[in-house]
Design a protein around this motif. Structure first.
Motif, PDB file in Angstrom:
ATOM      1  N   LEU A  29      24.714  39.488  36.284  1.00  0.00           N
ATOM      2  CA  LEU A  29      24.460  38.102  35.892  1.00  0.00           C
ATOM      3  C   LEU A  29      24.426  37.150  37.086  1.00  0.00           C
ATOM      4  O   LEU A  29      23.450  36.434  37.303  1.00  0.00           O
ATOM      5  CB  LEU A  29      25.541  37.638  34.906  1.00  0.00           C
ATOM      6  CG  LEU A  29      25.315  37.910  33.422  1.00  0.00           C
ATOM      7  CD1 LEU A  29      26.577  37.598  32.627  1.00  0.00           C
ATOM      8  CD2 LEU A  29      24.138  37.099  32.893  1.00  0.00           C
ATOM      9  N   PHE A 126      26.128  28.612  27.296  1.00  0.00           N
ATOM     10  CA  PHE A 126      25.518  29.873  26.850  1.00  0.00           C
ATOM     11  C   PHE A 126      25.103  29.803  25.392  1.00  0.00           C
ATOM     12  O   PHE A 126      25.606  29.013  24.601  1.00  0.00           O
ATOM     13  CB  PHE A 126      26.478  31.048  27.078  1.00  0.00           C
ATOM     14  CG  PHE A 126      27.586  31.172  26.073  1.00  0.00           C
ATOM     15  CD1 PHE A 126      27.392  31.817  24.860  1.00  0.00           C
ATOM     16  CD2 PHE A 126      28.847  30.652  26.341  1.00  0.00           C
ATOM     17  CE1 PHE A 126      28.415  31.946  23.931  1.00  0.00           C
ATOM     18  CE2 PHE A 126      29.883  30.765  25.419  1.00  0.00           C
ATOM     19  CZ  PHE A 126      29.658  31.415  24.203  1.00  0.00           C
ATOM     20  N   LYS A 127      24.171  30.707  25.067  1.00  0.00           N
ATOM     21  CA  LYS A 127      23.705  30.857  23.691  1.00  0.00           C
ATOM     22  C   LYS A 127      23.292  32.300  23.477  1.00  0.00           C
ATOM     23  O   LYS A 127      22.713  32.921  24.366  1.00  0.00           O
ATOM     24  CB  LYS A 127      22.522  29.923  23.416  1.00  0.00           C
ATOM     25  CG  LYS A 127      22.057  29.926  21.959  1.00  0.00           C
ATOM     26  CD  LYS A 127      20.959  28.896  21.724  1.00  0.00           C
ATOM     27  CE  LYS A 127      20.557  28.850  20.262  1.00  0.00           C
ATOM     28  NZ  LYS A 127      19.489  27.835  20.013  1.00  0.00           N
ATOM     29  N   ILE A 129      20.796  34.760  21.796  1.00  0.00           N
ATOM     30  CA  ILE A 129      19.440  34.739  21.244  1.00  0.00           C
ATOM     31  C   ILE A 129      19.150  36.085  20.598  1.00  0.00           C
ATOM     32  O   ILE A 129      19.414  37.141  21.175  1.00  0.00           O
ATOM     33  CB  ILE A 129      18.395  34.458  22.341  1.00  0.00           C
ATOM     34  CG1 ILE A 129      18.686  33.124  23.049  1.00  0.00           C
ATOM     35  CG2 ILE A 129      16.991  34.444  21.743  1.00  0.00           C
ATOM     36  CD1 ILE A 129      18.566  31.905  22.167  1.00  0.00           C
ATOM     37  N   SER A 136      20.263  38.863  23.305  1.00  0.00           N
ATOM     38  CA  SER A 136      20.408  38.504  24.715  1.00  0.00           C
ATOM     39  C   SER A 136      21.383  37.345  24.843  1.00  0.00           C
ATOM     40  O   SER A 136      21.508  36.504  23.939  1.00  0.00           O
ATOM     41  CB  SER A 136      19.062  38.136  25.348  1.00  0.00           C
ATOM     42  OG  SER A 136      18.515  36.980  24.737  1.00  0.00           O
ATOM     43  N   ASN A 138      21.930  34.110  26.870  1.00  0.00           N
ATOM     44  CA  ASN A 138      21.209  33.167  27.717  1.00  0.00           C
ATOM     45  C   ASN A 138      22.174  32.118  28.239  1.00  0.00           C
ATOM     46  O   ASN A 138      22.877  31.470  27.457  1.00  0.00           O
ATOM     47  CB  ASN A 138      20.073  32.494  26.937  1.00  0.00           C
ATOM     48  CG  ASN A 138      18.917  33.442  26.685  1.00  0.00           C
ATOM     49  OD1 ASN A 138      19.118  34.632  26.530  1.00  0.00           O
ATOM     50  ND2 ASN A 138      17.711  32.922  26.656  1.00  0.00           N
ATOM     51  N   ASN A 147      18.949  29.348  35.197  1.00  0.00           N
ATOM     52  CA  ASN A 147      19.361  30.104  34.017  1.00  0.00           C
ATOM     53  C   ASN A 147      19.419  31.596  34.286  1.00  0.00           C
ATOM     54  O   ASN A 147      18.777  32.109  35.196  1.00  0.00           O
ATOM     55  CB  ASN A 147      18.436  29.793  32.833  1.00  0.00           C
ATOM     56  CG  ASN A 147      17.007  30.210  33.097  1.00  0.00           C
ATOM     57  OD1 ASN A 147      16.648  31.369  32.946  1.00  0.00           O
ATOM     58  ND2 ASN A 147      16.176  29.263  33.526  1.00  0.00           N
ATOM     59  N   TRP A 148      20.196  32.263  33.466  1.00  0.00           N
ATOM     60  CA  TRP A 148      20.383  33.707  33.532  1.00  0.00           C
ATOM     61  C   TRP A 148      20.192  34.277  32.140  1.00  0.00           C
ATOM     62  O   TRP A 148      20.515  33.630  31.141  1.00  0.00           O
ATOM     63  CB  TRP A 148      21.792  34.065  34.013  1.00  0.00           C
ATOM     64  CG  TRP A 148      22.148  33.530  35.356  1.00  0.00           C
ATOM     65  CD1 TRP A 148      22.069  34.169  36.549  1.00  0.00           C
ATOM     66  CD2 TRP A 148      22.675  32.225  35.644  1.00  0.00           C
ATOM     67  NE1 TRP A 148      22.504  33.358  37.559  1.00  0.00           N
ATOM     68  CE2 TRP A 148      22.888  32.152  37.036  1.00  0.00           C
ATOM     69  CE3 TRP A 148      22.979  31.105  34.863  1.00  0.00           C
ATOM     70  CZ2 TRP A 148      23.386  31.017  37.655  1.00  0.00           C
ATOM     71  CZ3 TRP A 148      23.478  29.966  35.477  1.00  0.00           C
ATOM     72  CH2 TRP A 148      23.680  29.929  36.853  1.00  0.00           C
ATOM     73  N   LYS A 149      19.701  35.508  32.066  1.00  0.00           N
ATOM     74  CA  LYS A 149      19.506  36.162  30.773  1.00  0.00           C
ATOM     75  C   LYS A 149      19.976  37.609  30.877  1.00  0.00           C
ATOM     76  O   LYS A 149      19.630  38.318  31.814  1.00  0.00           O
ATOM     77  CB  LYS A 149      18.028  36.133  30.362  1.00  0.00           C
ATOM     78  CG  LYS A 149      17.751  36.814  29.031  1.00  0.00           C
ATOM     79  CD  LYS A 149      16.258  36.802  28.693  1.00  0.00           C
ATOM     80  CE  LYS A 149      15.981  37.557  27.396  1.00  0.00           C
ATOM     81  NZ  LYS A 149      14.535  37.626  27.094  1.00  0.00           N
ATOM     82  N   ASP A 151      20.105  41.003  28.445  1.00  0.00           N
ATOM     83  CA  ASP A 151      19.829  41.708  27.195  1.00  0.00           C
ATOM     84  C   ASP A 151      20.951  42.702  26.935  1.00  0.00           C
ATOM     85  O   ASP A 151      21.438  43.358  27.864  1.00  0.00           O
ATOM     86  CB  ASP A 151      18.496  42.460  27.279  1.00  0.00           C
ATOM     87  CG  ASP A 151      17.303  41.517  27.361  1.00  0.00           C
ATOM     88  OD1 ASP A 151      17.378  40.420  26.783  1.00  0.00           O
ATOM     89  OD2 ASP A 151      16.302  41.882  28.004  1.00  0.00           O
TER      90      ASP A 151
END
Length: 305
Positions: A29, A126-127, A129, A136, A138, A147-149, A151
């Motif tokens: 991350l 964060f959220k 998704i 994921s 987010n 931003n970072w994602k 999965d």
């Protein structure tokens, strides 16, 4: 790790679930090296301690819901750690300490506290998704929009009926030539189907085994081909990955037992999958575990009965 579905989408069931996911993927991350989680200092517990490429100490405080005192909490950790100066082999305390707050929402008081503070705080929101049968995490920096994602696989634990029968003799006949890894996957496959909903039945026929509701609404099928190799079928919409609401169609699934890789229509017989299909799938897999794939397929199937 556990999630729960709420009106606004998905959230972690507990703060520990959020911490587990971030800790296990810290380098992926943010590029930070993990030091310690739940580190006790001056009677307080820091969620995550890490260090960066310049040996700077990174203090990460995680909240699973809005918290108006997160700035004060990080301030106390900062003071205690600067006073104690642990992990000297990894940390250069002459370099500024990085303070990070991670939460789904920031209270207005958080911004006021930070505005008049001497220290610098990074606010990351964060959220979770859920899209295209994948989850994921987010994360966005509220100041820079960086931003970072991440999965991640998650199999929701609903629709569970623990009392499933012992596999029939025919099931063991079908998996006789499978490898130990494949057998374990197939037993898990069967368990997932039968636990998903108490209406699900296991129907043994001469050609193979069907799973579904009665003898007219099938959702899965196991049978052997001419080489005595096991073949798997699921009843899916033709455009399953795009969320189409079209009628379900019998599909043959080719899998390497780690990723659900190829889906081909096979209304009758065994269908056809070429060596080109297999090679293409290995290089372009959705990298989604068979268990996760099956869960979403079952969800779609039950929407139509």
């Amino acid at each position: 790790m556990k999630l729960r579905q709420v009106a606004s989408g998905w959230e972690f069931e507990s703060e520990k679930d959020l911490e587990d996911l971030v800790w296990n993927n810290l380098e992926k991350l943010f590029g930070y090296k993990p030091l310690k989680r739940q580190y006790q200092v001056s009677g307080q517990y820091c969620d995550i301690l890490a260090f960066g490429k310049n040996k700077e100490l990174v203090i990460i405080e995680l909240k699973n819901s809005e918290d108006r005192y997160i700035v004060q909490q990080l301030t106390r950790y900062y003071h205690a750690l600067l006073d104690e100066q642990p992990f000297s082999e990894h940390i250069n305390f002459q370099v500024p300490i990085v303070l990070i707050a991670v939460t789904p929402n920031f209270h207005r008081d958080n911004h006021i506290d930070r505005k008049y503070h001497q220290l610098k705080f990074n606010f990351l929101q964060f959220k979770i998704i859920y899209h295209d049968q994948k989850f994921s995490l987010n994360i966005i920096n509220t100041d820079t929009t960086l931003n970072w994602k991440l999965d991640f696989d998650y199999l929701p634990e609903n629709h569970v009926n623990k009392n499933i029968p012992t596999p029939p003799k025919r099931f063991y006949q079908l998996i006789e030539k499978c490898t130990p890894q494949q057998r374990a996957k197939l037993l898990k496959f069967r368990e997932t189907i039968l636990q998903f909903d108490d209406r699900m039945e296991e129907i043994v026929q001469e050609g193979g085994i069907y799973y579904g509701k009665g003898k007219t609404k099938y959702c899965a099928e196991l049978r052997l081909n001419s080489k005595k190799e096991l073949v798997l079928f699921l009843w899916l919409p033709r455009n399953f990955y795009s969320g189409s609401q079209a009628n379900s169609t019998r599909m043959r699934i080719w899998t390497d037992w780690n990723n659900a890789a190829i889906v081909r229509p096979a209304a009758k017989g065994l269908g056809r999958i070429t060596s080109f299909d297999i090679e293409f799938a290995k290089q372009n897999s959705k990298n989604q575990s068979l268990d996760i794939f099956l869960y979403h397929a079952l969800n779609k199937w039950f929407e139509r009965i």
